[in-house]
Design a protein around this motif. Structure first.
Motif, PDB file in Angstrom:
ATOM      1  N   GLY A 118       1.073  -1.760  -0.018  1.00  0.00           N
ATOM      2  CA  GLY A 118      -0.005  -0.625   0.244  1.00  0.00           C
ATOM      3  C   GLY A 118       0.593   1.567   0.219  1.00  0.00           C
ATOM      4  O   GLY A 118       0.255   1.770  -0.271  1.00  0.00           O
ATOM      5  N   THR A 119       2.261   1.052  -0.124  1.00  0.00           N
ATOM      6  CA  THR A 119       2.614   2.464  -0.160  1.00  0.00           C
ATOM      7  C   THR A 119       2.643   3.057  -0.980  1.00  0.00           C
ATOM      8  O   THR A 119       3.278   2.644  -2.298  1.00  0.00           O
ATOM      9  N   ASN A 120       2.683   4.148  -1.910  1.00  0.00           N
ATOM     10  CA  ASN A 120       2.204   4.664  -2.547  1.00  0.00           C
ATOM     11  C   ASN A 120       3.814   5.402  -2.899  1.00  0.00           C
ATOM     12  O   ASN A 120       4.422   6.101  -2.052  1.00  0.00           O
ATOM     13  N   ASN A 121       4.260   5.760  -4.502  1.00  0.00           N
ATOM     14  CA  ASN A 121       4.813   6.398  -4.939  1.00  0.00           C
ATOM     15  C   ASN A 121       6.726   6.416  -4.096  1.00  0.00           C
ATOM     16  O   ASN A 121       7.014   6.872  -3.511  1.00  0.00           O
ATOM     17  N   PHE A 122       6.294   4.896  -4.404  1.00  0.00           N
ATOM     18  CA  PHE A 122       8.121   4.201  -3.694  1.00  0.00           C
ATOM     19  C   PHE A 122       8.702   3.848  -5.024  1.00  0.00           C
ATOM     20  O   PHE A 122       8.262   3.711  -6.496  1.00  0.00           O
ATOM     21  N   VAL A 123       9.739   4.553  -5.112  1.00  0.00           N
ATOM     22  CA  VAL A 123      10.807   4.101  -5.941  1.00  0.00           C
ATOM     23  C   VAL A 123      11.820   3.589  -5.488  1.00  0.00           C
ATOM     24  O   VAL A 123      12.065   3.024  -4.034  1.00  0.00           O
ATOM     25  N   THR A 124      12.862   2.169  -5.854  1.00  0.00           N
ATOM     26  CA  THR A 124      13.285   2.016  -5.647  1.00  0.00           C
ATOM     27  C   THR A 124      15.107   2.014  -6.974  1.00  0.00           C
ATOM     28  O   THR A 124      14.637   2.190  -8.142  1.00  0.00           O
ATOM     29  N   ASP A 125      16.543   1.364  -6.387  1.00  0.00           N
ATOM     30  CA  ASP A 125      17.218   1.661  -6.419  1.00  0.00           C
ATOM     31  C   ASP A 125      17.796   0.460  -6.589  1.00  0.00           C
ATOM     32  O   ASP A 125      18.978   0.559  -5.564  1.00  0.00           O
ATOM     33  N   THR A 126      18.568  -0.551  -7.347  1.00  0.00           N
ATOM     34  CA  THR A 126      19.101  -1.331  -7.552  1.00  0.00           C
ATOM     35  C   THR A 126      20.502  -1.501  -7.833  1.00  0.00           C
ATOM     36  O   THR A 126      21.204  -0.822  -8.332  1.00  0.00           O
ATOM     37  N   ILE A 127      21.248  -2.404  -8.025  1.00  0.00           N
ATOM     38  CA  ILE A 127      22.691  -2.258  -8.873  1.00  0.00           C
ATOM     39  C   ILE A 127      22.739  -2.481 -10.553  1.00  0.00           C
ATOM     40  O   ILE A 127      23.233  -2.250 -10.214  1.00  0.00           O
ATOM     41  N   SER A 128      21.055  -2.190 -10.348  1.00  0.00           N
ATOM     42  CA  SER A 128      21.071  -2.474 -11.638  1.00  0.00           C
ATOM     43  C   SER A 128      20.430  -1.940 -12.430  1.00  0.00           C
ATOM     44  O   SER A 128      20.848  -1.247 -13.803  1.00  0.00           O
ATOM     45  N   ASP A 129      20.667  -0.503 -11.616  1.00  0.00           N
ATOM     46  CA  ASP A 129      20.135   0.865 -12.254  1.00  0.00           C
ATOM     47  C   ASP A 129      21.351   1.929 -11.757  1.00  0.00           C
ATOM     48  O   ASP A 129      22.147   1.645 -11.598  1.00  0.00           O
ATOM     49  N   SER A 130      21.102   3.327 -12.901  1.00  0.00           N
ATOM     50  CA  SER A 130      22.013   3.481 -13.023  1.00  0.00           C
ATOM     51  C   SER A 130      21.964   4.976 -11.868  1.00  0.00           C
ATOM     52  O   SER A 130      22.871   5.900 -12.696  1.00  0.00           O
ATOM     53  N   ARG A 131      20.946   5.188 -11.710  1.00  0.00           N
ATOM     54  CA  ARG A 131      20.789   6.323 -10.803  1.00  0.00           C
ATOM     55  C   ARG A 131      21.557   7.452 -10.251  1.00  0.00           C
ATOM     56  O   ARG A 131      22.380   8.186  -9.946  1.00  0.00           O
ATOM     57  N   LEU A 132      22.295   5.965  -9.092  1.00  0.00           N
ATOM     58  CA  LEU A 132      22.885   6.261  -8.495  1.00  0.00           C
ATOM     59  C   LEU A 132      23.821   5.192  -8.182  1.00  0.00           C
ATOM     60  O   LEU A 132      24.528   5.336  -6.814  1.00  0.00           O
ATOM     61  N   ASP A 133      23.906   4.986  -9.173  1.00  0.00           N
ATOM     62  CA  ASP A 133      25.594   3.965  -9.508  1.00  0.00           C
ATOM     63  C   ASP A 133      27.138   4.705  -8.601  1.00  0.00           C
ATOM     64  O   ASP A 133      27.986   3.761  -8.704  1.00  0.00           O
ATOM     65  N   GLU A 134      27.000   5.572  -9.445  1.00  0.00           N
ATOM     66  CA  GLU A 134      28.379   5.978  -8.768  1.00  0.00           C
ATOM     67  C   GLU A 134      28.167   6.402  -7.637  1.00  0.00           C
ATOM     68  O   GLU A 134      29.422   7.079  -6.593  1.00  0.00           O
ATOM     69  N   TYR A 135      27.597   6.617  -6.475  1.00  0.00           N
ATOM     70  CA  TYR A 135      27.335   7.376  -4.948  1.00  0.00           C
ATOM     71  C   TYR A 135      27.642   6.144  -4.143  1.00  0.00           C
ATOM     72  O   TYR A 135      28.067   6.119  -2.849  1.00  0.00           O
ATOM     73  N   PHE A 136      27.256   4.657  -4.377  1.00  0.00           N
ATOM     74  CA  PHE A 136      27.876   4.077  -3.358  1.00  0.00           C
ATOM     75  C   PHE A 136      28.994   2.959  -4.234  1.00  0.00           C
ATOM     76  O   PHE A 136      29.520   1.923  -5.285  1.00  0.00           O
ATOM     77  N   GLY A 137      30.164   3.083  -3.520  1.00  0.00           N
ATOM     78  CA  GLY A 137      31.643   2.172  -4.383  1.00  0.00           C
ATOM     79  C   GLY A 137      32.282   3.038  -4.895  1.00  0.00           C
ATOM     80  O   GLY A 137      31.712   4.440  -4.885  1.00  0.00           O
ATOM     81  N   PHE A 138      33.268   2.954  -4.839  1.00  0.00           N
ATOM     82  CA  PHE A 138      34.841   3.696  -5.350  1.00  0.00           C
ATOM     83  C   PHE A 138      34.633   3.811  -7.488  1.00  0.00           C
ATOM     84  O   PHE A 138      34.691   2.281  -7.051  1.00  0.00           O
ATOM     85  N   THR A 139      34.433   5.035  -7.604  1.00  0.00           N
ATOM     86  CA  THR A 139      34.814   4.765  -8.886  1.00  0.00           C
ATOM     87  C   THR A 139      36.718   4.493  -9.460  1.00  0.00           C
ATOM     88  O   THR A 139      37.034   5.172  -8.633  1.00  0.00           O
ATOM     89  N   GLN A 140      36.850   4.582 -10.463  1.00  0.00           N
ATOM     90  CA  GLN A 140      37.884   4.731 -11.072  1.00  0.00           C
ATOM     91  C   GLN A 140      38.691   5.961 -10.589  1.00  0.00           C
ATOM     92  O   GLN A 140      39.860   6.695 -10.631  1.00  0.00           O
ATOM     93  N   MET A 141      37.576   7.157 -11.214  1.00  0.00           N
ATOM     94  CA  MET A 141      38.260   8.644 -10.964  1.00  0.00           C
ATOM     95  C   MET A 141      38.740   8.701  -8.580  1.00  0.00           C
ATOM     96  O   MET A 141      39.481   9.097  -8.719  1.00  0.00           O
ATOM     97  N   ASP A 142      37.490   7.489  -8.684  1.00  0.00           N
ATOM     98  CA  ASP A 142      37.942   8.439  -6.378  1.00  0.00           C
ATOM     99  C   ASP A 142      39.257   7.376  -6.230  1.00  0.00           C
ATOM    100  O   ASP A 142      39.990   8.035  -5.451  1.00  0.00           O
ATOM    101  N   VAL A 143      39.104   6.339  -7.104  1.00  0.00           N
ATOM    102  CA  VAL A 143      40.489   5.230  -6.671  1.00  0.00           C
ATOM    103  C   VAL A 143      41.790   5.739  -7.073  1.00  0.00           C
ATOM    104  O   VAL A 143      43.089   5.688  -6.198  1.00  0.00           O
ATOM    105  N   ASP A 144      41.673   6.602  -8.462  1.00  0.00           N
ATOM    106  CA  ASP A 144      42.979   7.345  -8.803  1.00  0.00           C
ATOM    107  C   ASP A 144      43.233   8.820  -8.228  1.00  0.00           C
ATOM    108  O   ASP A 144      44.825   8.887  -7.226  1.00  0.00           O
ATOM    109  N   LYS A 145      42.633   9.810  -6.962  1.00  0.00           N
ATOM    110  CA  LYS A 145      41.990  10.692  -6.592  1.00  0.00           C
ATOM    111  C   LYS A 145      43.083   9.436  -5.341  1.00  0.00           C
ATOM    112  O   LYS A 145      43.715  10.668  -4.804  1.00  0.00           O
ATOM    113  N   ILE A 146      42.435   8.857  -4.701  1.00  0.00           N
ATOM    114  CA  ILE A 146      43.140   8.302  -3.602  1.00  0.00           C
ATOM    115  C   ILE A 146      44.256   7.499  -3.588  1.00  0.00           C
ATOM    116  O   ILE A 146      45.582   8.310  -2.608  1.00  0.00           O
TER     117      ILE A 146
END
Length: 535
Positions: free
Chosen positions: A233-261
């Protein structure tokens, strides 16, 4: 080498920023989520140790009306968006709760832990009880929950009551952050009280349905449990999994992140090994590294530049899923697993919605579970020779660390299995010198396991030692004998007989006879048998 403070074992955003610990800027997550502020509930699922809790802690600091967080975000990307910060930073009552500690041997003990967590949360907001905006009955219920004297119904509805009271007190809707929502379900499933806990979590999450006290809610977990089982019954419910691209760069380190480290720590010479060991997870449109691995390894490299890569992620969980998986007797699954271990990929249908009680009920669910929990990852579309339907993925093992974890698990399972088996045929062949029967027995036994191309000599050594142990004989491994150390010796003191075994590994069948001759020559030259006779 620069003096950089690498934070380990802390997911507290304020602590990291206040103590000037090293931080990779992920504040863009807030901006991305606020692009759709009308979305009531966003469920974000990622594998363990990919920064979910730190991200939630960051959001709690940013939104919480009780705090002044300007100094924490100064210098970070979101701070440049002055209009957004003015509208949202420290402007809303914010409730942040994590359920990762809800665990127990039975339901009552787990519920007791939940009671403690809700009670601790209420005590953080105990000042609400002094407000004249609430009735005597509301205050009494609040006091019971804070004092751990509440009924089970009051605990299950505790978050709903608290968000309502916070909204009334501040005259603003509440931002709700629930971290690791599915941990209680995972623990309950493993320990046999899943349906009791499912009912409790469902009742807790009912506050998400048509709740005017909520501005919005962000929820994190490892799996997207079927909406109908928890979020009915929860309305206006959105999911973001590892298959989705919207938030993909915010969980884990990208290559740019690791290069900076690596640049900031002056460790760029270790880039290739870090990539081989910890990269390879494909989330949405990004390839990401496991941040837990990278930060642990960088910290150890700063202490000792000769530190080799290690399996840090492996030790953050019991990894029972792998043992359950490899113990299956289905030949088709074993063949696919061999393909993965040998660096290949398999095409599998992914089930986007699961419940913990049916995780192991089908092959499809098993592959899905391994995918969503980070043990497998999907290949990029451009690396696949065929176009797949949206519900199918080409799955592969992401990196060296996880491949080694799988191989280690296979070795341990197989050696334990063979040690517990009936081995009378093996000993009959050994003591009678029946090479044909011995070869047939070993071949059949090895055929029962999941194989991969780079089995090393020490595996076969351990395999034979396990086969020969605990049958009333004296079995020695790598013991000094004669002029060296023999691989394995078996002594039957009762019948005054012994066997010397030397193991060798070749990369082709054509080299087998030569390797056997080398082993026999070594036994003679090192006088292994002679030493046993003199003993």
């Amino acid at each position: 080498m620069k003096n950089v403070n690498i934070p380990i074992c802390t997911s507290n955003f304020a602590e990291i920023r206040q103590k000037d610990y090293y931080y990779i800027d992920k504040t863009g997550l807030i901006e991305e989520l606020l692009r759709t502020p009308s979305t009531k509930v966003t469920l974000i699922t990622r594998p363990r140790r990919f920064g979910k809790t730190l991200g939630m802690s960051m959001m709690a600091e940013f939104f919480d009306i009780k705090k002044d967080s300007s100094s924490l975000f100064e210098g970070l990307s979101i701070y440049k968006n002055k209009e957004l910060c003015q509208t949202w930073m420290n402007q809303y009552p914010t409730l942040f709760v994590t359920l990762r500690e809800v665990d127990g041997l039975d339901y009552n003990k787990a519920f007791s832990r939940l009671t403690s967590i809700i009670s601790e949360l209420y005590n953080q907001y105990y000042y609400l009880i002094d407000s004249n905006k609430f009735t005597i009955h509301e205050k009494a219920a609040f006091d019971r929950i804070a004092g751990m004297n509440a009924s089970s119904d009051e605990i299950e509805c505790g978050l709903a009551r608290l968000t309502k009271m916070m909204s009334v007190y501040y005259d603003k809707p509440v931002i709700l952050l629930i971290d690791e929502y599915d941990v209680p379900l995972a623990k309950a499933s493993a320990k046999g009280y899943y349906f009791e806990m499912l009912d409790t979590v469902r009742r807790m999450m009912s506050l998400l349905k048509d709740n005017p006290a909520l501005q919005f809610a962000i929820i994190t977990g490892c799996l997207q449990v079927v909406k109908e089982s928890i979020f009915t019954g929860t309305n206006n419910f959105v999911t973001d999994t590892i298959s989705d691209s919207r938030l993909d760069e915010y969980f884990g380190f990208t290559q740019m992140d690791v290069d900076k480290i690596l640049m900031d720590t002056e460790l760029t010479c270790h880039g290739d090994e870090i990539k081989a060991w910890y990269d390879g997870h494909h989330f949405g449109e990004h390839d990401v590294y496991c941040p837990w691995d990278v930060m642990n390894y960088v910290k150890n490299l700063l202490l000792n530049p000769d530190t080799p890569p290690a399996s840090y992620w492996e030790h953050t969980s019991h990894n029972d899923i792998i043992y359950q998986f490899i113990s299956t007797t289905e030949a088709d699954i074993n063949e696919k697993f061999e393909t993965l271990l040998n660096g290949g990929s398999i095409i599998e249908q992914i089930e986007p919605n699961l419940t913990y009680d049916i995780l192991h009920s089908s092959e499809r669910n098993i592959w899905t579970l391994l995918y969503y929990t980070g043990y497998l990852t999907k290949m990029r579309q451009e690396d696949i020779p065929e176009t797949l339907d949206s519900e199918y993925c080409a799955l592969t093992i992401p990196n060296t660390e996880i491949r080694r974890l799988f191989k280690k698990s296979v070795d341990e399972w197989f050696l334990a299995k063979t040690e517990a088996s009936d081995r009378s045929e093996l000993f009959d062949a050994l003591w009678n010198g029946d090479v044909v029967r011995l070869q047939e027995y070993i071949n059949n036994t090895l055929f029962d396991t999941i194989s991969y191309h780079d089995y090393q000599e020490n595996f076969y050594h351990a395999f034979l030692a396990g086969q020969l142990s605990r049958k009333g004989y004296v079995v020695n491994s790598n013991r000094e004998e004669g002029l060296g150390r023999s691989d394995i010796t078996v002594k039957d003191r009762k019948n005054r007989r012994a066997i010397v075994i030397e193991t060798k590994v070749t990369d082709s069948e054509g080299k087998l006879e030569s390797a056997c001759n080398t082993a026999l020559q070594q036994i003679v030259e090192k006088q292994y048998a002679l030493a046993i006779k003199k003993a």
